[in-house]
Scaffold this motif. Structure first.
Motif, short mmCIF file in Angstrom:
data_model
loop_
_atom_site.label_atom_id
_atom_site.label_comp_id
_atom_site.label_asym_id
_atom_site.label_seq_id
_atom_site.Cartn_x
_atom_site.Cartn_y
_atom_site.Cartn_z
N HIS A 1 0.79 -1.23 0.00
CA HIS A 1 0.00 0.00 0.00
C HIS A 1 0.83 1.28 0.00
N ASN A 2 2.12 1.21 0.26
CA ASN A 2 2.90 2.44 0.25
C ASN A 2 2.98 3.01 -1.15
N MET A 3 2.81 4.33 -1.26
CA MET A 3 2.82 4.99 -2.56
C MET A 3 4.10 5.77 -2.82
N ASP A 4 4.80 6.18 -1.80
CA ASP A 4 6.00 6.99 -2.01
C ASP A 4 6.90 6.87 -0.79
N PHE A 5 8.01 6.15 -0.94
CA PHE A 5 8.95 6.02 0.16
C PHE A 5 9.67 7.34 0.42
N GLY A 6 9.67 8.25 -0.55
CA GLY A 6 10.32 9.54 -0.34
C GLY A 6 9.67 10.33 0.77
N LYS A 7 8.36 10.16 0.95
CA LYS A 7 7.66 10.87 2.01
C LYS A 7 7.80 10.18 3.36
N CYS A 8 8.13 8.91 3.36
CA CYS A 8 8.29 8.16 4.62
C CYS A 8 9.48 7.22 4.48
N PRO A 9 10.71 7.76 4.46
CA PRO A 9 11.89 6.90 4.23
C PRO A 9 12.12 5.88 5.33
#
Length: 813
Positions: free
Chosen positions: A278-286
């Motif tokens: 379900h994660n869409m962007d690891f950049g927002k939650c590294p």
């Protein structure tokens, strides 16, 4: 305000209810069970249980409501509430902050904020002659009545206020814990409250997680058993929620310190599975990515090691041939790339003078406080012979360094090498012997004197650090460069390289994986790591062997001027360790599927002619065919280079045979052009490709301008014969099986074609788009084909001479 007595029937026989959690808070445990609030007069109470299957409400943060405040002794509550003189209500816009109930207009009843800690009781009220949809808040010395417009809003205010009050108490109580056995009970109660709350909002589950993560961060000296108990207690909340950043840090620490703990398997597995799905962007939650990385490394520490990791990857894909979760693959690739970069983090940061992840977390240092970059010193390992190796010297830092002198341990007569340039100088002697590559070790040397570094290792005035890939290309005899990594970093690199291999084994993941890896998103230091490139070679081989063009086309560079896997695995490339076998396989696949054959040959002639000639010199049949095609299509204009290619072909038996066949074809073609022949030709109905080939080989057709193959059985294979008709201007393929592959070949060689009839042929957009290069076309019949409107518009824009077009019975009609 009209008090409607009929509204009492809506609340189950004139009852009001309140919702309480089963477990007490720390602050309420000392009160015991005798602290019961007595009802007065006709008021009745009943317990309202908040079940997950009932009505759901959105958490209120603010809203408009009617407010009435009554100050009274507790013993006269019933009399005051039923009094006819206390009916004054004030409209307020109330905001539910984290600690109090505040009005946007602090006047009247709500002149001062009402703290949640001062609220003693919270309940829903309904009685005879009472206002409808009312919520009662009891505080010392008085009561606040909130009247909503309907029953749904009233219940929404009730549950929202109760949630705010409870979460405020939990946050305050757990801020200063005393007994950890009691704290664990309260954490379980907090989790149970969040799971059973009728409120539906992201913060309902996130707020308890943040409270617990803060608790863990402030009490880092807890025992391992306490850690595991807390993790197990909050596990139900993590089933449908990502852990917050601080909690991710705690989970990462647990994975590092206790990788074999059952908590990793039983609790962390569903959490990581949810992150990957379900994660869409690891950049927002590294930190989610870091936690996933540490979890995989913890699995690798188990007894079964990579077998457990393989089972986990398979569980993420699913048992069927198609993965139902589109985000799993890009998230897994992102985790692998981040882990691989982390192995070289210190080296990259020192090279680029950039802050590390640790420094970013702690606040980046000032530029003048950072350490200077570490120059490279390339050293040959000690040879097995008794004499000591020569002293280490720094390689030049220039972009095109000159070839180094052979070391003393090298043979006195080294085999000649072929320079990798568009005009190489090939020896006419027997093929050179292959020089075994010797490994080069890289040492990191700190040197504060940049001028001294430049004087030792680079040209005067140059201050750029050496490029590892450039260092590899200094000499064909040196094609492996390794950086000595710590043991843990080497295990990390091996683990995630193997995961990339696992991902490439799934057919449905391979196209997306090839696209993600096409830009070569690895640090160049990793590409110079022999073990890593060996594991990665398996992935590239799977791409090359895949029959789908969307997969093996990703072997080429993602854009002009940037190397792709095709370049890196060519002889002399940074990753080549097999004398060019994989490179030859890639060329064979790409030549068989790429419709722009001439363009591909041009790119090979410009960039990879040297490797192609080297492999042809060693007898590789694919490369011999490539060189023959370059001569046949006049790709090489330089006469000296043509002679060198001819010499290369004549140096092997397979090359000599193919070159003689090429000369025979060229002589036939020249003879055909000299003799001329008919200008018009029509093949009989039901003729085949073999019939056409037999006919064209029986005479001279150099002047043939009009050829009709209508209603024959020819296919795209006959295009090999058609491109030998240089004067052809009109071609009729009506009602044949001529398809896209044939159109692509015609578009490259029959530039003078003016009239083309494709009526009732199986051509599609894929082949019709290739016609955009045939600028001489003035008449085109695409009646009853699979032409689309977009392709038709594209052809009209790119064919300026096109005047007569037939698109009936197509999508563009």
């Amino acid at each position: 305000m009209d008090f409607n007595s009929g509204g009492a029937n809506e609340l189950h026989n004139n009852q009001f209810y309140q919702c309480e959690e089963n477990k007490p808070l720390l602050g309420e445990m000392s009160e015991g069970n005798n602290n019961t609030k007595l009802s007065a007069g006709p008021c009745k109470r009943s317990l309202h249980h908040c079940s997950s299957g009932g009505m759901r409400y959105k958490l209120l943060h603010e809203g408009d409501i009617q407010v009435c405040v009554v100050k009274h002794p507790r013993t006269f509550l019933s009399k005051i509430l039923t009094s006819k003189f206390l009916r004054r209500w004030e409209p307020h816009h109330l905001t539910l902050t984290d600690s109090s109930l505040t009005s946007a207009t602090p006047t009247g009843y709500m002149e001062a904020s009402l703290s949640y800690s001062s609220i003693e009781d919270l309940q829903l009220l309904s009685w005879d002659n009472a206002p409808k949809y009312c919520v009662q808040l009891s505080f010392p010395g008085g009561t606040v009545l909130l009247q909503a417009a309907n029953s749904y809003l009233r219940d929404q205010w009730f549950h929202s206020l109760q949630w705010k009050k409870k979460i405020y108490k939990y946050r305050k109580v757990l801020n200063n814990p005393s007994r950890w056995d009691v704290v664990l009970k309260e954490i379980k109660a907090l989790v149970d409250m969040a799971l059973t709350s009728p409120l539906q909002d992201e913060s309902i589950h996130q707020a308890p997680l943040h409270i617990i993560s803060t608790l863990l961060a402030e009490n880092a000296n807890l025992s391992t058993q306490d850690h595991e108990n807390i993790i197990v207690a909050i596990a139900p909340l993590l089933e449908n929620n990502h852990p917050p950043p601080d909690l991710c840090e705690f989970f990462c620490k647990h994975c590092r310190e206790r990788p074999r703990s059952m908590v990793v398997i039983e609790v962390f597995t569903p959490v990581v599975q949810r992150i990957l799905k379900h994660n869409m962007d690891f950049g927002k939650c590294p930190r989610l990515r870091l936690f996933t990385q540490e979890y995989i490394l913890a699995l690798n520490e188990l007894n079964a090691g990579m077998e457990v990791v393989k089972k986990f990857v398979h569980s993420m894909h699913g048992p069927t041939g198609q993965c139902p979760h589109p985000r799993v693959l890009p998230n897994l690739v992102a985790v692998c790339l981040a882990a691989i970069y982390s192995c070289y983090e210190e080296f990259i940061n020192s090279r680029d003078n950039s802050p590390s992840l640790k420094e970013i977390r702690n606040g980046c240092q000032q530029q003048n406080e950072r350490k200077p970059p570490m120059p490279l010193r390339l050293l040959r390992p000690e040879p097995p012979t008794p004499p000591p190796p020569p002293p280490a010297t720094l390689l030049p830092l220039s972009a095109n360094p000159s070839p180094p002198q052979p070391p003393p341990s090298a043979p006195s007569n080294p085999a000649p090498s072929i320079p990798f340039s568009p005009t190489p100088t090939l020896p006419l002697s027997p093929p050179p012997s292959v020089v075994n590559s010797s490994e080069i070790l890289v040492e990191l040397e700190r040197n504060n004197n940049s001028a001294n570094t430049r004087r030792k290792g680079g040209p005067s005035g140059g201050d750029s650090e050496p490029n590892l890939i450039d260092c590899l290309l200094v000499s064909p005899a040196v094609n492996i460069l390794s950086i000595q990594l710590p043991a843990q970093a080497d295990r990390v690199l091996g683990c995630f390289a193997l995961i990339l291999k696992m991902l490439s084994d799934y057919d449905d993941w391979r196209p997306a994986l090839a696209s993600l890896l096409q830009p070569i998103p690895f640090p160049k230091e990793a590409l110079a790591h022999a073990k890593f490139t060996k594991e990665l070679k398996y992935v590239i081989q799977r791409f090359a062997e895949d029959p789908r063009q969307e997969v093996h086309s990703c072997l080429l560079s993602v854009r002009s001027g940037k190397d792709g896997w095709f370049q890196l695995y060519s002889p002399g490339g940074v990753a080549c360790d097999d004398d060019g076998e994989l490179f030859a396989s890639m060329v064979h696949i790409l030549m068989g599927s790429c419709y722009k054959t001439k363009k591909f040959l041009l790119s090979l002639a410009e960039n990879k002619l040297g490797p192609c000639m080297l492999l042809a010199l060693r007898g590789n049949q694919t490369m011999v065919e490539i060189l023959c095609l370059m001569l046949e299509y006049n790709i090489i204009e330089n006469k000296d280079t043509q002679l060198q290619i001819i010499s290369t072909l004549e140096s092997t038996q397979v090359g000599l045979r193919m070159y003689e066949q090429l000369c025979d074809r060229q002589r036939e073609l020249k003879e055909l052009q000299r003799k001329g022949g008919p200008t018009r030709l029509t093949l009989p109905s039901k003729s085949t490709d073999a019939d056409l080939a037999r006919l064209l080989s029986s005479g001279s057709f150099g002047n043939l301008e009009n050829l009709s193959l209508a209603f024959t059985n020819v296919t795209s294979a006959c295009a090999e014969q058609l491109i030998k008709l240089p004067s052809l201007k009109q071609l009729n393929l009506w009602s044949t099986q001529f398809g896209d592959a044939g159109l692509r070949l015609l578009s490259e060689h029959l530039a003078c074609l003016q009239v083309l009839n494709l009526c009732e042929t199986p051509v599609t957009d894929a082949g019709l788009l290739a016609l955009s290069s045939m600028k001489s076309l003035c008449s085109l019949n695409m009646n009853s084909t699979k032409l689309t409107a977009d392709t038709y518009e594209d052809l009209k824009a790119k064919l300026p001479n096109l005047k007569d077009v037939d698109v009936r019975y197509t999508e563009a009609w």
